[in-house]
Motif scaffolding. Sequence first.
Motif, PDB file in Angstrom:
ATOM      1  N   HIS A  73      -1.697   6.101  -9.219  1.00  0.00           N
ATOM      2  CA  HIS A  73      -1.698   5.993 -10.677  1.00  0.00           C
ATOM      3  C   HIS A  73      -2.855   5.111 -11.115  1.00  0.00           C
ATOM      4  N   TYR A  74      -3.489   5.478 -12.214  1.00  0.00           N
ATOM      5  CA  TYR A  74      -4.390   4.590 -12.945  1.00  0.00           C
ATOM      6  C   TYR A  74      -3.777   4.410 -14.323  1.00  0.00           C
ATOM      7  N   GLU A  76      -1.231   5.080 -16.884  1.00  0.00           N
ATOM      8  CA  GLU A  76      -0.301   6.190 -17.035  1.00  0.00           C
ATOM      9  C   GLU A  76      -0.845   7.496 -16.460  1.00  0.00           C
ATOM     10  N   ARG A  77      -2.125   7.504 -16.094  1.00  0.00           N
ATOM     11  CA  ARG A  77      -2.719   8.730 -15.551  1.00  0.00           C
ATOM     12  C   ARG A  77      -2.434   8.837 -14.059  1.00  0.00           C
ATOM     13  N   ALA A  79      -3.670  10.345 -10.716  1.00  0.00           N
ATOM     14  CA  ALA A  79      -4.840  10.965 -10.102  1.00  0.00           C
ATOM     15  C   ALA A  79      -4.459  11.794  -8.878  1.00  0.00           C
ATOM     16  N   ASP A  81      -0.818  13.094  -6.841  1.00  0.00           N
ATOM     17  CA  ASP A  81       0.609  13.193  -7.142  1.00  0.00           C
ATOM     18  C   ASP A  81       1.390  13.728  -5.938  1.00  0.00           C
TER      19      ASP A  81
END
Length: 276
Positions: A73-74, A76-77, A79, A81
């Motif tokens: 995660h960055y 809430e994004r 990258a 999963d």
Amino acid sequence: VDTARTATSSKDALARTLWQARSGEHVLDGAARCSSDLSHEAQEDRRGSNQLRASSLPPLAEPVIILEDVTKHYGERVAVDQLSLRVAQGEVLALLGGSGSGKTTTLKLINRLVEPSSGNIRVAGRETRQFAPHELRRTIGYVLHGVGLFPHMTVAENIGITPRLVGWAPETIAHRTTELLDLVELGGDGLAARFPHELSGGQQQRVGLARALAADPSVMLLDEPFGSLDSITRRRLQRLFADIHARRGLTAIFVTHDVDEALRLGTKVAVLRAGR
């Protein structure tokens, strides 16, 4: 998709596979049944290199590179999963996908340039968290997109940087540098004493490949290494990499957005979409 088991495979059909993968359909197994319309040259390149790989590599009980449910995660994004991958000894996994699909982040997770938010990564039987980051990176050859040579160092100094950091003797480094310049077809003509700005793009990329091989790694990570080159130079370097891989039995992950390159160089192909 295991390209070593696929006698022929078409760019058009794999392009449809990519489109379907971006649409969320699980279709990778179907790509192995693509019809043939690749050039005869591309088919022969792939058959020859895969035969060398298959004949020269002893099996291991455990894959050399293992990712298990890795997420990054960055904020809430997301990258990457819940990504799981296995790369056996001597395999080249071509990691194929569009911009923002998580390809480069996956490489950075493997050599700990970034840390996973969750999940486990193993290299050569050990969790990467058991290594100090700098020690892990010295055991993995890493070829950057855009080369990344040190501009204030000569070609020889760039190639010898990792062996020097791990404590090799100067005469051993000099011998290794000469050996690698010959391997990447840059021996002679005084190139070892030149600086990166004095080289062509193709020559710089060859030096980057030599630098990644300098400490004799068993694992290599390559991030679109030939993406910025003209088609003729790119094809020559693809053949050079395939030859080096076949001779040395390297285990590698090769990031690309080019379908033809993935089929030429990969013994397996994985398609990433939104980090999965």
